[in-house]
Design a protein around this motif. Structure first.
Motif, short mmCIF file in Angstrom:
data_model
loop_
_atom_site.label_atom_id
_atom_site.label_comp_id
_atom_site.label_asym_id
_atom_site.label_seq_id
_atom_site.Cartn_x
_atom_site.Cartn_y
_atom_site.Cartn_z
N LEU A 18 0.84 -1.17 0.13
CA LEU A 18 -0.02 0.00 0.18
C LEU A 18 0.81 1.44 -0.25
CD1 LEU A 18 -2.78 -0.88 2.40
CD2 LEU A 18 -2.86 -0.44 -0.13
N TYR A 19 1.94 1.45 0.67
CA TYR A 19 2.48 2.53 0.99
C TYR A 19 3.87 2.65 0.00
CZ TYR A 19 -0.33 2.50 4.87
OH TYR A 19 -1.53 2.71 5.83
N ARG A 24 2.87 -0.11 -5.12
CA ARG A 24 1.82 0.02 -5.11
C ARG A 24 0.82 0.02 -6.45
NH1 ARG A 24 0.06 5.74 -2.41
NH2 ARG A 24 1.17 6.43 -4.36
N SER A 25 1.74 0.72 -7.56
CA SER A 25 1.21 0.40 -8.53
C SER A 25 0.82 -0.95 -9.14
CB SER A 25 2.54 0.99 -9.91
OG SER A 25 3.13 0.10 -9.82
N GLN A 29 -2.92 -2.36 -10.12
CA GLN A 29 -3.14 -2.68 -11.44
C GLN A 29 -4.01 -4.30 -11.15
OE1 GLN A 29 -1.41 -2.22 -14.74
NE2 GLN A 29 0.60 -1.58 -14.16
N ALA A 32 -7.48 -3.29 -10.34
CA ALA A 32 -8.10 -3.11 -11.43
C ALA A 32 -8.55 -4.16 -12.43
CB ALA A 32 -7.35 -2.15 -12.40
N MET A 33 -7.58 -4.96 -12.55
CA MET A 33 -7.81 -6.43 -13.49
C MET A 33 -8.94 -7.23 -12.62
SD MET A 33 -6.14 -7.39 -16.09
CE MET A 33 -6.83 -8.85 -17.17
N GLN B 185 -6.89 6.90 8.35
CA GLN B 185 -6.63 5.97 9.22
C GLN B 185 -5.53 5.08 8.59
OE1 GLN B 185 -7.62 5.67 12.37
NE2 GLN B 185 -8.70 7.59 12.18
N VAL B 186 -5.83 4.69 7.49
CA VAL B 186 -5.31 3.43 6.79
C VAL B 186 -4.43 4.17 5.60
CG1 VAL B 186 -5.23 1.12 5.79
CG2 VAL B 186 -7.02 1.90 7.42
N SER B 187 -5.19 4.13 4.44
CA SER B 187 -4.40 4.75 3.34
C SER B 187 -5.42 5.11 2.19
CB SER B 187 -3.38 3.76 2.68
OG SER B 187 -4.10 3.07 1.55
N LEU B 189 -5.51 4.44 -0.94
CA LEU B 189 -5.88 3.72 -1.87
C LEU B 189 -7.00 2.67 -1.33
CD1 LEU B 189 -5.35 2.17 -4.44
CD2 LEU B 189 -3.66 0.97 -3.39
N VAL B 190 -6.75 2.07 0.05
CA VAL B 190 -7.70 1.35 0.71
C VAL B 190 -9.04 2.13 0.72
CG1 VAL B 190 -8.43 0.32 2.86
CG2 VAL B 190 -5.95 0.04 2.10
N ILE B 193 -11.08 2.19 -2.39
CA ILE B 193 -11.56 0.76 -2.72
C ILE B 193 -12.61 0.33 -1.98
CG2 ILE B 193 -11.00 -1.80 -2.80
CD1 ILE B 193 -7.92 -0.66 -3.49
N ASP B 261 0.80 5.44 -16.00
CA ASP B 261 1.57 4.71 -16.47
C ASP B 261 1.38 3.25 -16.25
OD1 ASP B 261 3.23 6.77 -16.63
OD2 ASP B 261 3.58 6.63 -14.69
N LEU B 262 0.17 2.98 -15.41
CA LEU B 262 -0.38 1.47 -15.10
C LEU B 262 -0.94 0.81 -16.32
CD1 LEU B 262 -2.42 2.89 -11.97
CD2 LEU B 262 -0.08 1.88 -12.16
N MET B 263 -0.28 -0.09 -16.72
CA MET B 263 -0.46 -0.71 -18.07
C MET B 263 -1.84 -1.25 -18.18
SD MET B 263 1.91 -3.54 -20.09
CE MET B 263 0.94 -4.70 -19.37
N ILE B 264 -2.20 -1.90 -17.36
CA ILE B 264 -3.62 -2.58 -17.45
C ILE B 264 -4.67 -1.69 -17.38
CG2 ILE B 264 -5.17 -4.24 -16.30
CD1 ILE B 264 -2.76 -5.68 -15.29
N VAL B 265 -4.55 -0.65 -16.44
CA VAL B 265 -5.57 0.63 -16.30
C VAL B 265 -5.65 1.17 -17.70
CG1 VAL B 265 -6.08 2.56 -15.28
CG2 VAL B 265 -5.14 0.65 -14.06
#
Lengths: 422, 439
Positions: A18-19, A24-25, A29, A32-33, B185-187, B189-190, B193, B261-265
């Motif tokens: 996560l950090y 993280r990338s 991915q 997302a997948m 609290q966490v992040s 990204l979490v 989601i 830059d995220l290929m799948i996305v």
């Protein structure tokens, strides 16, 4: 004893997913997948269970069944006993016909209007502005039905051409009949025809290639190549001696004479449309639906192309025009030799997307009853067979293929004309 | 030098001549016409030809428009009026049809005692848009209303219980609260989601039962109107506004995905954009009318207008994504590096530095996409919805108005022209307002 050791190996911890930007990338991915797969699986699962509930299977078997409907405007032979696949092929060809015709006329109109909008003549410039605003701000579907209505309501019916003193007469020396059912133009005929080559036998994809046309095209191609050689020779002489030999008569001769000879040998003549009974017979019949679609799409797209051309010309700095004028070029030569070649680099990329738009808009043919691929495959075939999934999927794939090919060709052309830089 | 000068110049004027008027042929209307209309023989020919063309068009159109048939009750009645007034038999518009049917052209078959609801919805739309469109003249507190408006708008139009829009809004609130908590609290990204997952679960499984339960306890609502009663310009504007409003955020997300830059996305976004842009809208509308129910869980049968809205929004979003991508690509690399050097994270950089500039650059493209979407709403007539064009066929099916063509098409075209032209003028105003460069 002290030894030099590597710094302590960093332990991988779960939180680094996560950090730590390195991991993280990858996390994003994977998520997302995962989400994408989940969505796709959900959709496919739903589709399968729905199809099972309706007792349908996903197959294209219906394509070989007899279509049972007629297509009035078509390029190849077709009867209602032919298969759905053949009907779809006719539709595809009709789409391509409208797209090609539309792109050509829209380009010509658009360039003329775009240049005229920059004219120093105040009245002309205003008129062109009105044209552009009028066509850009009204939906294309409205223009299509509007043009169709004009053709149906204002043109004379075929019976107006009958009698001793007919209300309407054929134009262009009795060769073209403009009626409210469409336009009848002369068709090319050959008395000593070489016949056709039948490709693919009697299958749905059968295709007749006219040998006459092939011969004419081959001769014309050879003549053009010969004319090109003459020009190259003239260039060489000019570079060596400074004087350019006069070539236009040789070039015209090389192009025209062999073609004329071949045409005479094949017994080329025109078949004129004639009024027989209630309607015209002979000649080529361009239906109203085709003309309305072609005209409306060209006029509509021309307004957009005009704006692109105008923007492209305005992007060329005024110094270019002034320098060309200082060399003593006349204004139409300045436009043709100096401004337009440079403006093309700005114009071509948006022009590509306008060609694509025109092609996609041709699917509105269904509104005036022109049988393009949306009318055959996406219209009657879909309604008759009830195979919505297969038909719509195939329809989308066809348009996708057309779009991708147009953009591939035009991008290749764009590469060719763009500024060569390091 | 002065010596040679005195030899060669015999006479030097010692007083200035008074300034003279330019010759009459160079000023005023004549001078203007000489310069702008008759500067050379070619321009003169063009001018005369266009004057002739303008004359013929106006001579044909103006008497037709100025026909005294506003009170006509049917086409034959109009013809009688025209004959009595001395117009030729066919020459003259029959405006009676517009007078009789204009309410229908605007509202479709919406119940006439509820006309206040769409009117209120569109007036409130103006209020909600005001702080966005005219941010310098309207207090920004109104933005709260703009945020709530997307939930008021469908409720006013479709009616029914008030708990449904509130339940839909609750999904956003739940997602927002969860994101806030977890992001601290966490992040981040979490947070994203979990928030998205929670909101989706709420909308899919909980919102409808909760709304139904609340409605059973406390039934507050207004008369419900079915989708098939919708029509006319109301329908066009509804589809246009929803598609425009929803497509902008989706388009921005798609554009960011395509640039990432995220290929799948990236490939998911590219695939979606290119697929949608490669097929005509009409095929997507076929999907809406015939296929969308097949993709949903068995037994789902949701509203045709909602299905059309989904497909038109997806369509507009793909085009919007390309426009925004153009804006992003036009930003100098230094802007991204500057944001990085300030220590901003990805979303902060996008929100504070990249997006405001990118969107400003892409305003012309965004507005032309809006105009395109609004014009494309006419296509729904092909799948049988009664937009103005569809209604014109319905009106012509009436025996009284059978054969009326030009008046209806002209009226519809005029309405679309007014909408689209004002949008394009507004975009020019916005461009000028946001112009920060100095020229």
């Amino acid at each position: 004893m002290s030894t030099l050791t590597d710094p302590p190996k960093e332990q991988f911890r779960l939180s680094m997913l996560l950090y730590d930007t390195r991991y993280r990338s990858a996390t994003i991915q994977v998520i997302a997948m995962f989400g994408f797969m989940l969505l796709a699986a959900w959709l496919i699962n739903n589709t399968l269970s729905n199809l099972a509930a309706q007792d349908k299977a996903f197959d294209f078997g219906f394509f070989t069944e007899s279509a049972g409907y007629d297509i009035n405007q078509r390029l190849l032979d077709y009867t209602s006993r032919d298969s759905h696949l053949r009907a779809a092929l006719m539709g595809l060809l009709n789409t391509l016909v409208v797209a090609v015709l539309g792109c050509i006329t829209a380009t010509i109109l658009g360039v003329v209007i775009g240049v005229l909008r920059l004219s120093s003549n105040w009245l002309i410039a205003r008129l062109m502005t009105i044209y552009v605003e009028m066509f850009r701000n009204v939906p294309v579907l409205l223009w299509i039905v509007f043009v169709m209505a004009i053709l149906i309501e204002t043109l004379p019916a075929p019976r107006a051409f009958r009698g001793e003193n007919p209300e309407a007469t054929m134009s262009l020396a009795d060769s073209v009949a403009v009626t409210n059912r469409g336009v009848y133009i002369p068709e090319p005929l050959f008395t000593r025809s070489l016949g056709d080559v039948h490709l693919f036998g009697t299958s749905s994809l059968r295709f007749d290639v006219s040998l006459d046309l092939m011969v004419i095209l081959a001769v014309l191609g050879l003549s053009l190549w010969g004319a090109h050689r003459v020009t190259l020779r003239a260039n060489r002489i000019q570079e060596a001696t400074g004087e350019r030999p006069r070539t236009w008569h040789t070039r015209t001769g090389i192009i025209v004479v062999p073609t004329l000879l071949v045409l005479t040998a094949l017994g080329f003549h025109l078949g004129y449309p004639e009024l027989k009974g209630f309607n015209f017979q002979g000649g080529t019949h361009l239906r109203n639906s085709l003309i309305a679609l072609w005209l409306a799409l060209s006029l509509y797209t021309a307004a957009f192309i005009a704006e692109i051309v105008r923007a492209g010309i305005m992007a060329i700095s005024k110094g270019q025009t002034e320098a060309a004028a200082a060399l003593g070029l006349r204004s139409n030569r300045i436009m043709r030799l100096v401004v337009l070649p440079q403006a093309l680099r700005v114009i071509i990329p948006p022009l590509i997307s306008n060609y694509l738009n025109l092609t996609k808009n041709s699917s509105l043919a269904i509104a005036v009853g022109y049988m393009d691929i949306t009318g055959t495959l996406g219209g009657i075939t879909m309604n008759q067979t009830g195979r919505e999934l297969e038909c719509v999927l195939l329809l989308m794939l066809v348009y996708l293929a057309i779009s991708l090919s147009i953009s591939a060709v035009m991008n290749w052309y764009n590469e060719a004309v763009k500024l060569k830089e390091r | 030098m002065s010596g040679t000068h005195s030899h060669t110049v015999a006479f030097v004027r010692d007083t200035m001549l008074p300034q003279q008027e330019p010759p009459a042929s160079e000023v005023g209307a004549i001078g203007w016409a000489r310069h702008n209309l008759f500067s050379n023989w070619f321009n003169a020919i063009l001018t005369l030809a266009s004057l002739a063309a303008i004359y013929f068009v106006l001579a044909a159109v103006i008497p037709w428009i100025l026909s005294p048939t506003w009170d006509g009750t049917s086409l034959s009645n109009c013809r009688e009026t025209l004959a009595a007034a001395g117009h030729g038999d066919a020459h003259g518009a029959c405006w009676g049809v517009i007078k009789e049917r204009w309410l229908q052209l605007i509202f479709g078959f919406y119940p006439s005692h509820l006309y206040w609801r769409p009117i209120a919805a569109f007036v409130l739309l103006g209020v909600a848009l005001a702080p966005v469109l005219f941010s310098d003249k309207v207090p920004s507190k109104l933005l709260i209303f703009s945020v709530l408006y997307p939930f008021i708008f469908p409720w006013l139009l479709w009616g029914g219980t008030i708990w449904l829009p509130i339940a839909a809004l609750a999904g956003f609130v739940i997602g927002g609260v969860l994101f806030k908590l977890l992001a601290e609290q966490v992040s981040t990204l979490v947070g994203i989601i979990v928030a998205v997952a929670a909101a989706v679960v709420w909308w899919l499984f909980l919102a409808a039962p909760v709304a139904a339960a609340l409605d059973a306890i406390l039934p507050i609502g207004i008369e419900a109107v079915e989708s098939r009663k919708f029509g006319g310009f109301m329908l066009s504007v509804t589809i246009g506004v929803v598609a425009i409003a929803c497509s902008l955020p989706i388009g921005i997300v798609l554009a960011l995905g395509r640039q990432s830059d995220l290929m799948i996305v990236k490939y998911i976004c590219v695939g979606f954009i290119e697929f949608i842009r490669g097929v005509p809208l009409i095929t997507l509308l076929f999907v809406a009318s015939t296929l969308l129910n097949i993709f949903m869980p068995p037994g789902t049968n949701f509203d045709i207008i909602l299905r059309v809205l989904i497909m038109v929004t997806l369509f507009a979003a793909a085009y919007m994504a390309e426009v925004v991508r153009g804006g992003l690509a036009a930003l100098p690399r230094g802007q991204y590096e500057g944001a990085d050097s300030l220590g901003l994270d990805y979303w902060q950089a996008q929100r504070l530095i990249i997006m405001p500039q990118a969107l400003k650059i892409s305003i012309p493209g965004i507005v032309s996409t809006f105009i395109g979407v609004f014009k494309d709403t006419t296509l729904v007539s092909i799948i049988g919805l009664l937009d103005p064009l569809g209604l014109s066929n319905a009106i012509r099916a009436d025996a009284n108005w059978n054969g009326i063509v030009w008046e209806l098409y002209g009226f519809i075209a005029l309405m679309f022209f007014v909408f689209c032209f004002s949008m394009s003028r507004y975009s020019m105003y916005l461009e000028r307002k946001l112009q920060t460069g100095h020229r």
